[in-house]
Design an enzyme around this catalytic site. Structure first.
Site, PDB file in Angstrom:
ATOM      1  N   GLU A 210     -22.400  24.196  25.658  1.00 24.08           N
ATOM      2  CA  GLU A 210     -23.392  24.040  24.587  1.00 24.08           C
ATOM      3  C   GLU A 210     -24.769  24.556  24.971  1.00 24.08           C
ATOM      4  O   GLU A 210     -25.344  24.142  25.982  1.00 24.08           O
ATOM      5  CB  GLU A 210     -23.499  22.571  24.163  1.00 24.08           C
ATOM      6  CG  GLU A 210     -24.450  22.357  22.994  1.00 24.08           C
ATOM      7  CD  GLU A 210     -24.338  20.976  22.371  1.00 24.08           C
ATOM      8  OE1 GLU A 210     -25.162  20.661  21.498  1.00 24.08           O
ATOM      9  OE2 GLU A 210     -23.427  20.213  22.752  1.00 24.08           O
ATOM     10  N   LYS A 226     -20.658  19.534  17.701  1.00 23.04           N
ATOM     11  CA  LYS A 226     -20.324  18.186  17.258  1.00 23.04           C
ATOM     12  C   LYS A 226     -19.012  18.267  16.487  1.00 23.04           C
ATOM     13  O   LYS A 226     -18.897  19.000  15.509  1.00 23.04           O
ATOM     14  CB  LYS A 226     -21.440  17.623  16.372  1.00 23.04           C
ATOM     15  CG  LYS A 226     -21.278  16.172  15.985  1.00 23.04           C
ATOM     16  CD  LYS A 226     -21.307  15.253  17.165  1.00 23.04           C
ATOM     17  CE  LYS A 226     -22.612  15.260  17.904  1.00 23.04           C
ATOM     18  NZ  LYS A 226     -22.609  14.314  19.051  1.00 23.04           N
TER      19      LYS A 226
END
Length: 399
Positions: A210, A226
């Site tokens: 990420e 997410k």
């Protein structure tokens, strides 16, 4: 029973390999020259202190990204860049959030920056010493984890927050040389920021996919992740079809847009890609790309204050979510849910330290969790955290 320990050299040189986010032109050739260590007990503004340190050592962190990325010089002795690590606690300080539980790895500072120059010859990482890992000991039980999820749902019901990321910690004793185990973690498939950073008596290894923040080619970018499912055909269909996962994801994308819009020197924020499915190890994850053009003066200090800690590992609103995290998590996040990466001669590339482990002189530490919304199921959230830890534990358990 595992006995013994391992101490580390002052700088992250082989056998640990490349720091997270180091460019190809530096890998295997970087030589540490000077470092900055900051702990929350030192006081002061960590964003400004690290910016001053890097600027004093020749990196243009006061005004980043107005032009295309510069080419990294490769001659021996020329500056390559700097590795930068910022803890979850330091991020909370910069964001004005509540103080959380104490870190389980106090030997690791809250900010660590190392400036590198190119060396004369490439050096290959090694690490083939004896390695023995003991039993994992979680800091809370599955029932306690589930109770924290339920507590977040109650807070959402009261209107205190919209989403909170709840994270658990586990640790295991070890003996021998952790180098090869850390490199295995850093090499997990999908590890965009795979690398190892070490200091005196400690090391961290990340397999993070990420992007917390990247400044390159005149744009500032964040890539929030997410939403998780097993990396199977069925798992992919479930992730794409999940109304709950999409709503949770869009909430964090909105938070990321707001974080970027607070930055000075940037233009209109746009979502370049929404809810794209990417693979990390044996999991599918949903990722979006949010960016804005750099139109004026933009500093590293401003980036850190606006984006650390990341929205995908805190929640919304961010300050309220940090308050819930401080109330519910019994063990500090330490190196997890923080930031680590590279400050180059013409770019910034910091990953968010999910899928990250730390070692001190006697134990290995790991963290995992997930975002909680109103319709989260406590048992499902406990299972998701275990699924995120499984590839990390497997990489560490090999000998």
């Amino acid at each position: 029973m595992v006995h013994g320990s391992r101490s580390f050299d002052h700088f992250p040189t082989p056998p640990f390999g490349s720091p997270p986010g180091a460019p190809a032109s530096c890998q295997g050739r970087h030589r540490a020259s000077t470092s900055l260590v900051w702990r929350s007990s030192d006081g002061g503004d960590p964003a400004e202190l690290v910016s001053e340190f890097l600027a004093d050592n020749g990196l243009g962190v006061r005004n980043i990204g107005r032009t295309a990325t510069q080419i990294h010089p490769t001659s021996a002795g020329s500056i390559c860049g700097a590795a930068l690590y910022v803890s979850a606690d330091a991020g909370s300080v910069m964001a004005g959030g509540a103080a959380a539980a104490k870190t389980p790895v106090p030997s690791i500072p809250d900010v660590y920056a190392v400036v590198y120059h190119h060396g004369d010859h490439p050096v290959q990482p090694s690490g083939n010493g004896r390695w023995e890992l003991g039993e994992w000991e979680p800091s809370w039980t599955p029932q306690e984890h589930a109770a924290a999820v339920s507590a977040v749902r109650e807070a959402i019901g009261r209107g205190d927050v919209y989403q909170v990321n709840v994270v658990g910690h586990t640790s295991a004793p070890y003996a021998g040389d952790p180098s090869a185990a850390l490199l295995r973690v850093a090499s997990l498939p999908g590890a965009r920021y795979g690398g190892v950073l070490a200091g005196p008596g400690w090391a961290l290894a990340t397999a993070s996919p990420e992007t917390l923040v990247e400044v390159r080619d005149g744009r500032v970018i964040t890539r929030p992740i997410k939403g998780t499912r097993p990396a199977t055909a069925v798992g992919r269909r479930e992730l794409l079809a999940s109304v709950k996962e999409r709503a949770e994801h869009v909430m964090i994308v909105d938070l990321s847009r707001n974080d970027l819009s607070r930055l000075p020197g940037v233009g209109p924020v746009e979502v370049e890609e929404l809810f794209a499915v990417r693979r990390w190890a044996a999991l599918w994850q949903a990722e979006s790309v949010v960016s804005a053009p750099v139109t004026g003066e933009l500093s590293l200090a401003a980036l850190l204050r606006a984006l650390v800690p990341g929205g995908s590992v805190t929640g919304a609103p961010k300050i309220a979510a940090l308050s819930q995290i401080a109330r519910l998590e019994p063990v500090g996040r330490g190196v997890s849910m923080a930031a680590v990466g590279w400050i180059g001669t013409g770019h910034v590339d910091l990953g968010l330290t999910i899928r990250t482990v730390a070692v001190d002189g006697s134990r290995v530490h790991a963290w995992a969790g997930g975002g909680i919304v109103w319709d989260s199921d406590p048992a499902d959230e406990v299972a998701e955290a275990a699924a995120k830890l499984a590839p990390i534990k497997k990489a560490l358990s090999l000998s």
